[in-house]
Design a protein around this motif. Structure first.
Motif, mmCIF file in Angstrom:
data_model
loop_
_atom_site.group_PDB
_atom_site.id
_atom_site.type_symbol
_atom_site.label_atom_id
_atom_site.label_comp_id
_atom_site.label_asym_id
_atom_site.label_seq_id
_atom_site.Cartn_x
_atom_site.Cartn_y
_atom_site.Cartn_z
ATOM 1 N N GLN A 94 0.841 -1.207 0.000
ATOM 2 C CA GLN A 94 0.000 0.000 0.000
ATOM 3 C C GLN A 94 0.874 1.255 0.000
ATOM 4 O O GLN A 94 0.603 2.206 -0.731
ATOM 5 N N TYR A 95 1.930 1.240 0.786
ATOM 6 C CA TYR A 95 2.848 2.380 0.841
ATOM 7 C C TYR A 95 3.610 2.540 -0.477
ATOM 8 O O TYR A 95 3.638 3.622 -1.071
ATOM 9 N N LYS A 96 4.197 1.451 -0.928
ATOM 10 C CA LYS A 96 5.034 1.477 -2.135
ATOM 11 C C LYS A 96 4.240 1.900 -3.372
ATOM 12 O O LYS A 96 4.725 2.651 -4.213
ATOM 13 N N ASN A 97 3.020 1.405 -3.490
ATOM 14 C CA ASN A 97 2.196 1.680 -4.666
ATOM 15 C C ASN A 97 1.293 2.901 -4.504
ATOM 16 O O ASN A 97 0.472 3.171 -5.380
ATOM 17 N N LYS A 98 1.443 3.607 -3.373
ATOM 18 C CA LYS A 98 0.685 4.836 -3.105
ATOM 19 C C LYS A 98 -0.825 4.619 -3.237
ATOM 20 O O LYS A 98 -1.535 5.416 -3.831
ATOM 21 N N ARG A 99 -1.308 3.509 -2.656
ATOM 22 C CA ARG A 99 -2.737 3.196 -2.708
ATOM 23 C C ARG A 99 -3.428 3.787 -1.493
ATOM 24 O O ARG A 99 -3.066 3.501 -0.355
ATOM 25 N N SER A 100 -4.430 4.601 -1.744
ATOM 26 C CA SER A 100 -5.185 5.225 -0.659
ATOM 27 C C SER A 100 -6.323 4.313 -0.226
ATOM 28 O O SER A 100 -7.098 3.835 -1.046
#
Length: 132
Positions: A94-100
């Protein structure tokens, strides 16, 4: 360990179990889509299947934390810590792929979530007597 410490440990274990049951139910219902944002792309299952299966595991472990016989307490704690360790890869994705999702809509918030996962691992181990 005195009675006061044991009572706190038992309360912490029940609270963790209740949290897991709630999280598991949310996987299956109102937060299903949001949990898909945490499934890494390399997982070989469909994201929705992964969310459903992990939700069922969380409900089972939460129930076990609350109701397990004392002789299985440490084992359930280790398995719960293992779950928290394995889902950490989802938090990283989630952090790496910038998923909100879940209000984690900035890199700083997503990074902050990463710091919480080791606390859950410790909580699972400490509340089940695996850490003195």
């Amino acid at each position: 360990m005195n009675i006061k410490d044991k009572s706190f440990e038992q309360s912490a274990k029940i609270l963790l179990g209740a949290g897991l049951i709630f999280a598991g139910i949310s996987h299956l219902t109102f937060a299903r889509k949001a949990f898909q944002a945490q499934v890494p792309n390399w997982v070989p299952l469909k994201k929705d299947d992964t969310v459903i299966q992990s939700g069922l595991v969380e409900i089972a472990l939460g129930t076990a934390l609350i109701f397990e016989p004392k002789k299985y307490e440490k084992t359930v704690g280790k398995i719960t810590a293992g779950l928290f360790t394995s889902v950490f890869t989802g938090n990283i994705a989630q952090y790496k792929n910038k998923r909100s999702a879940f209000g984690l809509d900035t890199d700083a918030k997503r990074f902050g979530r990463l710091l919480f996962q080791p606390i859950l691992v410790y909580w699972a181990l400490k509340s089940t007597g695996n850490i003195k």
